[in-house]
Design a protein around this motif. Structure first.
Motif, short mmCIF file in Angstrom:
data_model
loop_
_atom_site.label_atom_id
_atom_site.label_comp_id
_atom_site.label_asym_id
_atom_site.label_seq_id
_atom_site.Cartn_x
_atom_site.Cartn_y
_atom_site.Cartn_z
N HIS A 46 0.85 -1.19 0.00
CA HIS A 46 0.00 0.00 0.00
C HIS A 46 0.89 1.25 0.00
CE1 HIS A 46 0.87 -0.09 4.33
NE2 HIS A 46 0.51 1.18 4.37
N GLU A 47 0.34 2.34 -0.48
CA GLU A 47 1.09 3.59 -0.54
C GLU A 47 1.48 4.06 0.87
OE1 GLU A 47 2.01 5.92 -3.36
OE2 GLU A 47 2.04 3.82 -3.98
N LYS A 48 2.70 4.51 1.02
CA LYS A 48 3.13 5.02 2.31
C LYS A 48 2.32 6.27 2.66
CE LYS A 48 5.97 1.71 2.23
NZ LYS A 48 5.53 0.44 2.88
N ASP A 49 1.99 6.42 3.93
CA ASP A 49 1.16 7.51 4.44
C ASP A 49 -0.30 7.40 4.00
OD1 ASP A 49 3.16 8.76 5.92
OD2 ASP A 49 3.87 9.88 4.19
N SER A 50 -0.64 6.31 3.32
CA SER A 50 -2.06 6.09 3.01
C SER A 50 -2.71 5.43 4.24
CB SER A 50 -2.20 5.18 1.79
OG SER A 50 -1.66 3.90 2.07
N THR A 51 -4.03 5.38 4.22
CA THR A 51 -4.80 4.77 5.29
C THR A 51 -5.48 3.52 4.76
OG1 THR A 51 -5.20 6.92 6.31
CG2 THR A 51 -6.69 5.15 6.94
N ILE A 52 -5.52 2.47 5.59
CA ILE A 52 -6.22 1.25 5.21
C ILE A 52 -7.32 1.00 6.23
CG2 ILE A 52 -6.04 -1.21 4.71
CD1 ILE A 52 -3.11 -0.88 4.20
N LEU A 53 -8.54 0.84 5.74
CA LEU A 53 -9.68 0.47 6.57
C LEU A 53 -10.09 -0.94 6.17
CD1 LEU A 53 -11.81 1.54 8.68
CD2 LEU A 53 -13.24 2.12 6.71
N ILE A 54 -9.96 -1.89 7.10
CA ILE A 54 -10.23 -3.30 6.81
C ILE A 54 -11.40 -3.78 7.62
CG2 ILE A 54 -9.31 -5.64 6.81
CD1 ILE A 54 -6.53 -4.55 6.62
N SER A 55 -12.45 -4.22 6.94
CA SER A 55 -13.57 -4.89 7.60
C SER A 55 -13.33 -6.39 7.52
CB SER A 55 -14.88 -4.52 6.90
OG SER A 55 -15.96 -5.28 7.45
N THR A 56 -13.34 -7.07 8.66
CA THR A 56 -13.03 -8.50 8.65
C THR A 56 -13.66 -9.21 9.84
OG1 THR A 56 -11.24 -10.12 8.57
CG2 THR A 56 -10.87 -8.17 9.93
N HIS A 57 -13.90 -10.51 9.65
CA HIS A 57 -14.29 -11.38 10.76
C HIS A 57 -13.12 -12.23 11.24
CE1 HIS A 57 -18.39 -10.63 9.05
NE2 HIS A 57 -18.69 -10.61 10.32
N LEU A 58 -12.03 -12.22 10.49
CA LEU A 58 -10.87 -13.06 10.81
C LEU A 58 -9.90 -12.28 11.70
CD1 LEU A 58 -10.33 -14.51 7.22
CD2 LEU A 58 -11.42 -15.66 9.17
N ILE A 59 -10.36 -11.95 12.88
CA ILE A 59 -9.64 -11.01 13.73
C ILE A 59 -8.29 -11.55 14.17
CG2 ILE A 59 -9.75 -9.68 15.88
CD1 ILE A 59 -12.83 -9.81 15.60
N SER A 60 -8.24 -12.80 14.60
CA SER A 60 -6.98 -13.33 15.12
C SER A 60 -5.90 -13.38 14.05
CB SER A 60 -7.20 -14.73 15.71
OG SER A 60 -7.65 -15.63 14.70
N ASP A 61 -6.30 -13.55 12.78
CA ASP A 61 -5.33 -13.60 11.69
C ASP A 61 -4.81 -12.21 11.33
OD1 ASP A 61 -5.33 -16.46 10.79
OD2 ASP A 61 -7.46 -16.07 10.55
N VAL A 62 -5.64 -11.19 11.54
CA VAL A 62 -5.36 -9.86 10.97
C VAL A 62 -4.92 -8.84 12.02
CG1 VAL A 62 -6.34 -8.00 9.55
CG2 VAL A 62 -7.08 -10.35 9.19
N GLU A 63 -5.25 -9.05 13.28
CA GLU A 63 -5.12 -7.97 14.25
C GLU A 63 -3.69 -7.47 14.43
OE1 GLU A 63 -4.98 -8.98 18.67
OE2 GLU A 63 -6.54 -10.33 17.96
N TYR A 64 -2.69 -8.28 14.10
CA TYR A 64 -1.31 -7.84 14.31
C TYR A 64 -0.91 -6.68 13.39
CZ TYR A 64 0.43 -10.36 10.15
OH TYR A 64 0.67 -10.79 8.87
N ILE A 65 -1.67 -6.44 12.31
CA ILE A 65 -1.31 -5.31 11.43
C ILE A 65 -2.09 -4.04 11.80
CG2 ILE A 65 -0.87 -6.94 9.56
CD1 ILE A 65 -3.27 -5.72 8.07
N PHE A 66 -3.08 -4.15 12.70
CA PHE A 66 -3.91 -2.99 13.03
C PHE A 66 -3.15 -2.00 13.92
CE2 PHE A 66 -7.99 -5.77 12.90
CZ PHE A 66 -8.03 -5.66 11.52
N ASP A 67 -3.34 -0.71 13.62
CA ASP A 67 -2.94 0.36 14.55
C ASP A 67 -4.09 0.70 15.48
OD1 ASP A 67 -0.33 0.90 13.34
OD2 ASP A 67 -1.46 1.73 11.66
#
Length: 235
Positions: A176-197
């Motif tokens: 993803h572009e640096k300084d861009s924002t990512i909004l992720i809707s997901t049910h796979l929380i345990s797989d994804v949460e390590y990338i969340f701010d």
């Protein structure tokens, strides 16, 4: 990280007939954040996403993307991955690349071709002969190869097997572009949460949790643990 607010939502309300889906959603997001949008089915996540991406126009309250109402400009800076595929079955990845290159000025064709090869996809294979996971990888690659300010990903790992999820999340982080924002809707929380701010949890059309992930970790808690506690009724 930039302090610019890329998303600014205030008292956002939306009803379908007598059913109130959003009941005063308020939050903002800074450039450079990766945000998890979490909640059970029917909580209002998809409606919120459709307002932010300009697909729903009849709502009450304020929605701003880069200080503009959703419209032609905001669509030009948002790379959106909907939950359901929008590409016709007859297309091949090579056709999809041509389509995106024609439609989006910020699309990086060479980057897309390299990413698809990294995913192990055949540029000439028709979509109708691809597995669901292969199609998910194609759609995600197309979105990530735009130089967007805001990426909105609705269930980006829904059709991907567990072994590939970490690899794909690494690609999201890398591409993803640096300084861009990512909004992720997901049910796979345990797989994804390590990338969340940061995480936003929506329940019954309202924001019930808006927290930086580090604050949760400092309390010895995971995002999934908080989610299960907040939405224990759904289990």
């Amino acid at each position: 990280m930039s302090s610019n607010k890329i998303i600014n939502v205030s008292e956002l309300k939306k009803s379908y007939g007598s059913k109130k889906v959003l009941k005063g959603v308020t939050f903002s997001a800074q450039s450079g954040q990766i945000i998890g949008l979490l909640g059970p089915n029917g909580c209002g996540k998809t409606t919120l996403i459709k307002i932010l991406t300009g697909l729903i126009k009849d709502y009450d309250g304020v929605a701003r993307i880069d200080n503009e109402e959703p419209g032609a400009y905001t669509k030009s800076i948002i790379a959106y991955l909907p939950e359901k595929s929008y590409l016709p079955d007859w297309m091949r990845p090579a056709d999809a690349i041509e389509y995106f290159a024609d439609f989006y000025k910020d699309f990086d064709r060479q980057k897309a071709e390299k990413m698809l090869l990294r995913f192990g996809l055949d540029l000439k294979q028709k979509l109708k002969t691809m597995s669901k996971g292969q199609q998910e990888k194609l759609r995600l690659a197309l979105v990530l190869c735009r130089r967007a300010k805001l990426y909105i990903l609705d269930e980006p790992l829904g059709g991907v097997d567990p072994a590939a999820r970490s690899h794909i999340l690494d690609l999201i982080m890398e591409n993803h572009e640096k300084d861009s924002t990512i909004l992720i809707s997901t049910h796979l929380i345990s797989d994804v949460e390590y990338i969340f701010d940061r995480v936003l949890m929506i329940n019954n059309g309202q924001v019930v949790i808006d927290s930086h992930v580090n604050e949760l970790r400092e309390k010895g808690r995971t995002v999934e643990e908080v989610f299960k506690e907040v939405f224990s009724y759904a289990w």
